[in-house]
Design an enzyme around this catalytic site. Structure first.
Site, PDB file in Angstrom:
ATOM      1  N   HIS A 273      -1.290  -8.843  -0.215  1.00  0.00           N
ATOM      2  CA  HIS A 273      -1.039  -7.663   0.610  1.00  0.00           C
ATOM      3  C   HIS A 273      -2.354  -6.929   0.869  1.00  0.00           C
ATOM      4  CE1 HIS A 273       1.897  -4.681   2.187  1.00  0.00           C
ATOM      5  NE2 HIS A 273       0.849  -3.887   2.048  1.00  0.00           N
TER       6      HIS A 273
ATOM      7  N   HIS B  66       1.049  -6.857   4.653  1.00  0.00           N
ATOM      8  CA  HIS B  66       0.347  -5.672   5.137  1.00  0.00           C
ATOM      9  C   HIS B  66       0.188  -5.654   6.654  1.00  0.00           C
ATOM     10  CE1 HIS B  66      -1.923  -2.002   5.001  1.00  0.00           C
ATOM     11  NE2 HIS B  66      -2.925  -2.570   5.642  1.00  0.00           N
TER      12      HIS B  66
ATOM     13  N   ASN C 299       0.812  -1.216   0.000  1.00  0.00           N
ATOM     14  CA  ASN C 299       0.000   0.000   0.000  1.00  0.00           C
ATOM     15  C   ASN C 299       0.847   1.268   0.000  1.00  0.00           C
ATOM     16  OD1 ASN C 299       0.489  -1.099   2.702  1.00  0.00           O
ATOM     17  ND2 ASN C 299      -0.531   0.740   3.437  1.00  0.00           N
ATOM     18  N   HIS C 300       2.141   1.184   0.295  1.00  0.00           N
ATOM     19  CA  HIS C 300       2.985   2.377   0.279  1.00  0.00           C
ATOM     20  C   HIS C 300       3.699   2.570  -1.059  1.00  0.00           C
ATOM     21  CE1 HIS C 300       2.364   3.282   4.473  1.00  0.00           C
ATOM     22  NE2 HIS C 300       2.567   1.999   4.748  1.00  0.00           N
TER      23      HIS C 300
ATOM     24  N   HIS D 299       1.204  -5.980  10.375  1.00  0.00           N
ATOM     25  CA  HIS D 299       2.519  -5.815  10.985  1.00  0.00           C
ATOM     26  C   HIS D 299       2.796  -6.822  12.092  1.00  0.00           C
ATOM     27  CE1 HIS D 299       3.367  -1.526   9.387  1.00  0.00           C
ATOM     28  NE2 HIS D 299       2.545  -2.175   8.582  1.00  0.00           N
TER      29      HIS D 299
END
Length: 190
Positions: free
Chosen positions: A112, A140, A23-24, A142
């Site tokens: 992800h 994704h 997502n980053h 953590h």
């Protein structure tokens, strides 16, 4: 995903690296490009799992063989959970099966998305994933759950390596070791 670096005669790749976007580093803009596209264009990684459509997704596996072990590697990079949730419910997420040739394929999905429900449709339930899978590497999230966990309802395992470095001061990241994993596969055993 274009020419793989390990198939290019101009490169000497002993261990090819396959990656999906998170997502980053998701693809955006006119060319639908990600920062990973630069690494891939330079021949450093094999970038796959980018879907051109968000409402009709077909995943083609990367097929690798070594001796009697056959790996079918699927990937789906990050997208908005709500949209992907709706696409799964519409039965518009498909996984193309590898060719049958007598030996079983070990089917792995690099994925992800949110695994934990943050709302009614802001995650992807394990039950949405194809039961032909043997292992899901779930990105994704953590929290580290690196040891594969068996999901009997779908007959596959999930490994959630978490982030390899601390990325926030959240409860899930404090006082927990950061990890990476090396996966060894022989036939259908891993």
């Amino acid at each position: 995903f274009g020419t793989a670096n390990y198939e290019d005669p101009n490169f000497n790749v002993a261990i090819p690296v396959f990656m999906i976007h998170g997502n980053h580093d998701d693809p955006t803009g006119d060319g639908n490009l990600s920062a990973i596209d630069l690494l891939s264009t330079a021949g450093l990684v094999n970038y796959f799992g980018k879907s051109r459509e968000v409402d009709d997704i077909t995943m083609m596996p990367v097929l690798r063989k070594k001796n009697s072990t056959q790996l079918a590697l699927y990937g789906l990079g990050s997208m908005r959970d709500e949209r992907l949730h709706r696409t799964f419910l519409s039965h518009k997420v498909k996984m193309l099966a590898p060719p049958e040739n007598g030996n079983p394929w070990f089917n792995v999905l690099l994925f992800h998305q949110n695994r934990v429900a943050h709302g009614a449709t802001s995650y992807i339930p394990e039950s949405f994933l194809d039961d032909s899978l043997d292992l899901v590497i779930w990105g994704h999230e953590h929290d580290v759950q690196i040891e594969p966990v068996y999901v009997p309802q779908r007959d596959f395992y999930i490994s959630q390596p978490g982030s390899s470095v601390v990325t926030s001061l959240s409860e899930g990241e404090c006082n927990r070791p950061k990890t990476v994993a090396i996966l060894e596969i022989t036939g259908k055993s891993f």
